[in-house]
Write a protein that holds these residues in place. Sequence first.
Motif, PDB file in Angstrom:
ATOM      1  N   HIS A   1     -19.302 -11.588  -6.471  1.00 26.35           N
ATOM      2  CA  HIS A   1     -18.648 -11.326  -5.153  1.00 26.35           C
ATOM      3  C   HIS A   1     -18.740 -10.061  -4.889  1.00 26.35           C
ATOM      4  CE1 HIS A   1     -16.381 -15.132  -5.245  1.00 26.35           C
ATOM      5  NE2 HIS A   1     -16.104 -14.795  -6.536  1.00 26.35           N
TER       6      HIS A   1
ATOM      7  N   ASP B   1       0.872 -10.553  -4.148  1.00 28.46           N
ATOM      8  CA  ASP B   1      -0.532 -10.819  -4.785  1.00 28.46           C
ATOM      9  C   ASP B   1      -1.335  -9.643  -4.392  1.00 28.46           C
ATOM     10  OD1 ASP B   1      -2.595 -11.542  -5.888  1.00 28.46           O
ATOM     11  OD2 ASP B   1      -2.745 -13.540  -4.577  1.00 28.46           O
TER      12      ASP B   1
ATOM     13  N   LYS C   1      -4.342  -9.455  -4.995  1.00 24.36           N
ATOM     14  CA  LYS C   1      -5.650  -9.983  -4.810  1.00 24.36           C
ATOM     15  C   LYS C   1      -5.680 -10.378  -3.201  1.00 24.36           C
ATOM     16  CE  LYS C   1      -6.522 -11.592  -9.314  1.00 24.36           C
ATOM     17  NZ  LYS C   1      -7.008 -12.773 -10.272  1.00 24.36           N
ATOM     18  N   GLU C   2      -4.544 -10.447  -2.463  1.00 26.15           N
ATOM     19  CA  GLU C   2      -4.730 -10.632  -1.239  1.00 26.15           C
ATOM     20  C   GLU C   2      -5.672  -9.833  -0.364  1.00 26.15           C
ATOM     21  OE1 GLU C   2      -1.321 -13.001   1.641  1.00 26.15           O
ATOM     22  OE2 GLU C   2      -0.718 -11.299   0.245  1.00 26.15           O
ATOM     23  N   GLY C   3      -6.071 -10.300   0.623  1.00 28.22           N
ATOM     24  CA  GLY C   3      -6.965  -9.572   1.558  1.00 28.22           C
ATOM     25  C   GLY C   3      -6.505  -8.588   2.491  1.00 28.22           C
TER      26      GLY C   3
ATOM     27  N   ASN D   1     -11.291  -8.453  -0.265  1.00 26.78           N
ATOM     28  CA  ASN D   1     -10.314  -8.593  -1.531  1.00 26.78           C
ATOM     29  C   ASN D   1      -9.810  -7.174  -1.644  1.00 26.78           C
ATOM     30  OD1 ASN D   1      -9.593  -8.230  -4.323  1.00 26.78           O
ATOM     31  ND2 ASN D   1      -9.931 -10.551  -4.258  1.00 26.78           N
ATOM     32  N   SER D   2      -8.493  -6.798  -1.734  1.00 26.75           N
ATOM     33  CA  SER D   2      -8.044  -5.503  -1.964  1.00 26.75           C
ATOM     34  C   SER D   2      -8.258  -5.042  -3.339  1.00 26.75           C
ATOM     35  CB  SER D   2      -6.398  -5.481  -1.522  1.00 26.75           C
ATOM     36  OG  SER D   2      -5.668  -6.293  -2.331  1.00 26.75           O
ATOM     37  N   ARG D   3      -8.303  -5.506  -4.445  1.00 22.49           N
ATOM     38  CA  ARG D   3      -8.389  -5.007  -5.633  1.00 22.49           C
ATOM     39  C   ARG D   3      -9.883  -4.671  -5.808  1.00 22.49           C
ATOM     40  NH1 ARG D   3     -10.274  -7.399 -10.475  1.00 22.49           N
ATOM     41  NH2 ARG D   3     -10.133  -9.586  -9.814  1.00 22.49           N
ATOM     42  N   TYR D   4     -10.907  -5.629  -5.320  1.00 24.67           N
ATOM     43  CA  TYR D   4     -12.076  -5.345  -5.446  1.00 24.67           C
ATOM     44  C   TYR D   4     -12.435  -3.941  -4.769  1.00 24.67           C
ATOM     45  CZ  TYR D   4     -13.492  -9.730  -7.132  1.00 24.67           C
ATOM     46  OH  TYR D   4     -13.452 -11.073  -7.883  1.00 24.67           O
TER      47      TYR D   4
ATOM     48  N   SER E   1     -20.081  -5.302  -1.645  1.00 28.04           N
ATOM     49  CA  SER E   1     -18.930  -6.268  -1.736  1.00 28.04           C
ATOM     50  C   SER E   1     -19.189  -7.202  -0.714  1.00 28.04           C
ATOM     51  CB  SER E   1     -17.641  -5.196  -1.476  1.00 28.04           C
ATOM     52  OG  SER E   1     -16.422  -6.350  -1.579  1.00 28.04           O
TER      53      SER E   1
ATOM     54  N   THR F   1     -14.039 -10.996   2.958  1.00 29.36           N
ATOM     55  CA  THR F   1     -13.445 -12.311   2.799  1.00 29.36           C
ATOM     56  C   THR F   1     -13.330 -12.781   4.104  1.00 29.36           C
ATOM     57  OG1 THR F   1     -11.413 -11.138   2.858  1.00 29.36           O
ATOM     58  CG2 THR F   1     -12.098 -11.486   0.666  1.00 29.36           C
TER      59      THR F   1
END
Length: 305
Positions: free
Chosen positions: A108, A209, A211-213, A253-256, A296, A299
């Motif tokens: 990803h 979450d 991981k949410e976009g 992906n906010s974490r990425y 990256s 999404t």
Amino acid sequence: MNTQQRQQPGLQLFYDLLRCSSIFPNSVFIRKKHGFEVPLEKWFKNELHRYLKDKVFNNNSLVEAGILNKTKISMSNDETRHYLNGIYIHITESEKNSYLTGVATDSHRLSSSSISLDKIDNFKPFILPKKAVFQLCNLLQENKENILLNSSETKIQFKIGKSKIISKVIDGKFPDYKKVVPQKNNKTLEVDTRDFIHSVERVITVSIDRKEGVKIALKKGEIELFVNSSSSGEGKENLKANYNSEDLTVGFNSRYLLDIASEIQDKKLIMNLNDSVSPVLIQDNSDKNLSLIHISEPTRLRRIS
């Protein structure tokens, strides 16, 4: 593959079998003009050394310059693709220059870091396992001496001063990552790195979450960061930026995104884009001697009514 490379794995297997055997010998008989016995472990190490390749690297090239530290964020946790559970260390060539390059990807996102070095002959690329990556990073941060690297077909050894790390290398073929490096990303975004990180952190606080976009709307002179959570509401923030193309909206992906942005040492984060679905190239230009890129995968954007 030469004769030495073929013989070494057999030698390793022979020693491993002896160690597991109930009749493990303490010595081995060497048949020469005059026979004599030597301790088995000493004999094995002497024989194995014949097939090891010694390379010396400056500490800075592996840690401070980011070969390991700045690429490890993209290592995969997927055990079904074990060849992605580490960093691929290899030599690359560009315009007659040689570079020590480390690459990691979880499919990803991808992180690649390269630093120029003197040409090294017969360097065999290897995939360093995740556990060894973290151990080596910790050790090198505490020790500024040069690194002596010994490698064989199945194992690798790092010597730093009086310390030593021995690890198996990952058995597998690392994918051809160069195929996914964007070549036509002509849309360029330049934004203050710290401001960008803080803005992303603020807007994602509305989401349970992490991981949410997060959606980024790019416009001339600014970007708008937007998070919409069906359970906890929405967050929106505008940030000054330089952008050289038509309006575009991309989701991440906010974490990425935070993982990558947090590794950028330059004051300016530079993002090269093509469209809303193609991989995005993020560069760090803080060190002229270092080539550091992150890729990256955007999404899919959900329609917001």
